[in-house]
Design an enzyme around this catalytic site. Structure first.
Site, PDB file in Angstrom:
ATOM      1  N   ASP A 295     -18.672-103.847  47.788  1.00 26.26           N
ATOM      2  CA  ASP A 295     -18.752-105.130  47.244  1.00 26.26           C
ATOM      3  C   ASP A 295     -19.449-105.203  46.007  1.00 26.26           C
ATOM      4  O   ASP A 295     -20.183-103.815  45.698  1.00 26.26           O
ATOM      5  CB  ASP A 295     -19.559-106.300  48.147  1.00 26.26           C
TER       6      ASP A 295
HETATM    7  C1  BGC Z   1     -17.954-111.102  46.844  1.00 21.96           C
HETATM    8  C2  BGC Z   1     -16.821-110.462  47.087  1.00 21.96           C
HETATM    9  C3  BGC Z   1     -15.851-110.516  46.053  1.00 21.96           C
HETATM   10  C4  BGC Z   1     -16.512-109.794  44.864  1.00 21.96           C
HETATM   11  C5  BGC Z   1     -15.529-109.557  43.382  1.00 21.96           C
HETATM   12  C6  BGC Z   1     -18.708-110.386  45.395  1.00 21.96           C
HETATM   13  O1  BGC Z   1     -19.818-110.930  45.145  1.00 21.96           O
HETATM   14  O2  BGC Z   1     -18.861-110.954  47.694  1.00 21.96           O
HETATM   15  O3  BGC Z   1     -16.124-111.237  47.988  1.00 21.96           O
HETATM   16  O4  BGC Z   1     -14.676-110.181  46.178  1.00 21.96           O
HETATM   17  O5  BGC Z   1     -17.916-110.224  44.418  1.00 21.96           O
HETATM   18  O6  BGC Z   1     -15.439-110.763  42.781  1.00 21.96           O
END
Ligand code: BGC
Length: 750
Positions: A295
């Site tokens: 993530d």
């Molecule tokens: C989130 C994800 C997301 C990623 C990219 C993160 O902060 O938890 O769900 O896909 O950012 O934007």
């Protein structure tokens, strides 16, 4: 806002890309006639360790959807592409921008490896569908699959290859802003929805209308303590296996190409560095052959968790656990070469990770045509097309849940003279949209005000704001609202919270209807006119007071582009509501987490009567205000004649049937739900577990027999080591229109 800043960044990056281009020879790995595995092997042989590390580097190229980590600036990023140090970008969108960047990667880097473009397409790209939580309330898996396929089609037409969806986190906590992104509290249903979403997004990944999906957040992110974003998770192994893991597995079994690590720890180890989760369960036990991406910054964040001492240590721990691509920490690109040279990581480990990235680039056909997704004419024709909007309208209607309808306050008569429409959210399009609306524009959406005007006629809607943008109110706003109701036959009021407070980084401690809106409802109710409350929210709110001061409650969630049209269809009775809740609606905040599939406890409180010395609250009931699976229709469904055999063999089946009659005056659709309970087991089992459902259409007066077949799989569960258990003994089976109002029968598993 998101869109605007993305555009500014992207224009800057694309302006930098009109540099000179070098001709590239055509090596074997670029030969489309050769099998993918051979092409990958050939390419791996040609790559330096730095280029391999580069393939595992995913950079933000547009708007920030997380904190800036170590931003190289646009110029620095272009140079990194030329140096083969970027495998993927997130947040760069649109044919023009993605194509410019792709050109640098393909024409100006040594090996010409194309870039994968990823974006959070959570519920639509330009045509915005209902939030996933709302869409799940439709209990309509084919429509859910269509919704995802339309999102994929638009995203693919806009140059994208990959989305970070579906979120498969089971959650019982409406304080967590991200419940809007999931399918609610049920594990079995969550798995079915996850699989439908994966299929819709990916198809066979062999055309220009589908994209890679990403199962997130692996694992158990929905269990963040107290519903606070980025908080800790502490779940038992039995809860992990039985409650949290199955939806991720269902998505993987449906063919999901990629999986995203969660931010949280599981059993004290950050998910990104959790060997048990990634290597043992996902890759070995489930046989996942796809790509694992971190993530945002989660590799680097292994350090503040207290599990790695520095970025090099964090890189080592993440890659050793089996995780692969680094979203925005920018540490793999830096430390992987050293770690290999020092013998801490093997080339085999690196090649396994890199080949998974390359596989999808080959699979999508990007080596054969890097601009396959870069057709501006297709982009123009596809985005926000009438056909896409028609699907969004269907999805929006079937997401709406009718929670209360005293004395058949709804549907409204089309012959009525005047509707008082009260509430800032009825007109404010910005508040109808949430954080995850990709490149959708709130201004393209149909507001409730516009929807009602179109349905009932311009002159029939008398609007008054009732409260401010921040949901506060004052005497003047309330008296204006009451005055607007003076000549109306009915009051329709939009209450709830702004869509802007739905999504990531939007946890709330207070999930009550704002006080000002309660005051407003009280004043409106005093007029003596029927009050219809429409609830705008990305999560279940506490509606205990709101339902006291209104005749009807319609849970509208965040419905997307076609909000107003869908709401008007429901209010006018042109669409008879079919939605059923997928998360319990708490009676009070102090009850959270409240969910239907809890354990029985040592001292279960009776539903009625004396609860002394039992597990209960002294001040409120144990039961939620509205249970899981609940939702009304304009018609009425009666259940009778539940039939099930008294015994079942472990390798046999049990037929269950029930008669459902539409005893009301409208044609309608009902979600018939089947639950089981394993009375005694080696690990205690929930008081009810959903194991099947059917969404059926019944004409007024019509009856149907609905049948289900239970198998051993439905009656089994996991022990703490992930072994499947099927244990003989007494079971119950329940069938009904929600998780509370059910008919029940008993049987023994032999
Ligand atoms: C989130 C994800 C997301 C990623 C990219 C993160 O902060 O938890 O769900 O896909 O950012 O934007």
């Amino acid at each position: 806002m998101r869109k605007l800043s993305a555009l500014i960044c992207l224009l800057t990056i694309s302006q930098l890309l009109f540099a000179q281009t070098k001709p590239v020879a055509t090596p074997v790995y670029k030969d489309a006639k050769i099998a993918i595995n051979q092409r990958i092997a050939d390419l791996l042989k040609r790559m330096t360790i730095e280029e391999k590390a580069g393939q595992l580097n995913q950079l933000n190229g547009g708007v920030f959807t997380g904190p800036a980590m170590n931003d190289a600036g646009q110029k620095g990023k272009v140079q990194m592409i030329r140096d083969g140090k970027v495998g993927s970008f997130l947040n760069v969108t649109g044919v023009k921008e993605t194509k410019n960047i792709q050109r640098v990667a393909v024409e100006e880097s040594r090996l010409g490896i194309p870039i994968l473009f990823a974006f959070d397409v959570i519920h639509g790209y330009k045509t915005i569908f209902p939030i996933p939580l709302a869409e799940a309330c439709s209990w309509d898996l084919p429509q859910i699959e269509i919704n995802s396929s339309v999102s994929a089609k638009e995203a693919a037409a806009a140059g994208l290859h990959w989305t970070f969806a579906p979120m498969c986190d089971i959650s019982n906590d409406p304080r967590w802003g991200r419940v809007m992104e999931g399918a609610g509290e049920d594990t079995y249903y969550g798995g079915l929805v996850a699989a439908a979403r994966v299929k819709g997004l990916q198809g066979n990944l062999d055309d220009v209308t589908h994209i890679l999906s990403c199962v997130k957040h692996y694992a158990a992110y929905g269990a963040v303590e107290a519903g606070r974003e980025y908080n800790n998770v502490d779940v038992s192994r039995t809860a992990l296996w039985n409650k949290y893991l199955p939806p991720y597995k269902a998505a993987v079994d449906a063919g999901a190409a990629t999986v995203m690590n969660a931010f949280n720890v599981v059993d004290g180890i950050p998910a990104s560095a959790n060997h048990f989760l990634v290597e043992d369960v996902l890759k070995k036990k489930w046989g996942f052959k796809g790509l694992v991406v971190s993530d945002w910054g989660s590799f680097g964040e292994i350090i503040p968790h207290g599990y790695a001492s520095d970025n090099k240590d964090a890189t080592l721990k993440a890659l050793q656990a089996g995780s692969m691509m680094d979203m925005e920490s920018q540490i793999v690109v830096k430390y992987l070469p050293e770690l290999v040279k020092e013998g801490k990581l093997t080339m085999k480990q690196v090649d396994d990770a890199v080949s998974r990235v390359l596989y999808f680039k080959f699979k999508l056909g990007l080596f054969d045509d890097p601009y396959k997704f870069s057709d501006e004419a297709r982009e123009k024709a596809t985005l926000f097309s009438a056909a896409n909007r028609a699907e969004a309208l269907k999805a929006a209607r079937s997401s709406i849940v009718l929670l209360k309808n005293a004395n058949n306050a709804l549907p409204l008569k089309k012959s009525l003279n005047k509707i008082a429409l009260i509430g800032h959210y009825a007109k404010s399009k910005e508040d109808m949209f949430d954080f995850w609306t990709a490149n959708g524009s709130a201004s393209d959406a149909v507001s409730v005000y516009e929807g009602l005007q179109a349905k009932f006629g311009n002159g029939k809607i008398e609007y008054s704001a009732g409260y401010n943008a921040d949901a506060s109110t004052n005497d003047k706003l309330i008296s204006d609202a009451v005055a607007a109701a003076a000549n109306a036959d009915v009051i329709v009021t939009v209450i709830g919270i702004s869509g802007k407070i739905a999504g990531e980084e939007r946890s709330l401690a207070n999930v009550n209807i704002p006080d000002g809106q309660i005051q407003l409802l009280k004043a409106l109710q005093k007029t003596g006119k029927p009050v219809i409350a429409l609830v705008n929210s990305g999560r279940p709110l506490v509606l205990t007071q709101a339902q006291e001061f209104s005749n009807a409650i319609v849970q509208c969630w965040i419905l997307g582009t076609e909000t107003g049209t869908a709401v008007a269809d429901v209010l006018a009775g042109d669409y008879n509501p079919t939605g059923k809740t997928v998360m319990s609606f708490p009676y009070a905040i102090g009850q959270i987490p409240v969910y239907y599939n809890h354990f029985n406890t040592n001292r279960p409180a009776p539903e009625k009567g004396d609860g002394a010395w039992k597990s209960r609250y002294r001040d409120i009931p144990n039961a939620p205000l509205y249970p899981f699976g609940y939702g009304l229709s304009y018609t009425k469904f009666d259940y009778s004649g539940l039939s099930a055999a008294k015994q079942m063999e472990k390798n046999g089946t049990l037929n269950v049937s029930v008669v459902v009659k539409n005893s009301g005056n409208y044609d309608g659709e009902e979600v018939v739900q089947l639950y089981i309970r394993d009375i005694t087991a080696s690990i205690v089992r929930p008081v009810k577990e959903l194991k099947g459902f059917r969404k059926i259409a019944l004409k007024a007066g019509e009856s149907k027999t609905v049948s289900f077949v239970l198998t051993g799989k439905d009656l089994s569960f996991f022990d703490g080591d992930g072994n499947v258990k099927l244990e003989a003994g007494a079971f119950k089976v329940f069938v009904g229109g929600d998780s509370k109002n059910v008919l029940e029968a008993s049987f023994d598993l032999k």
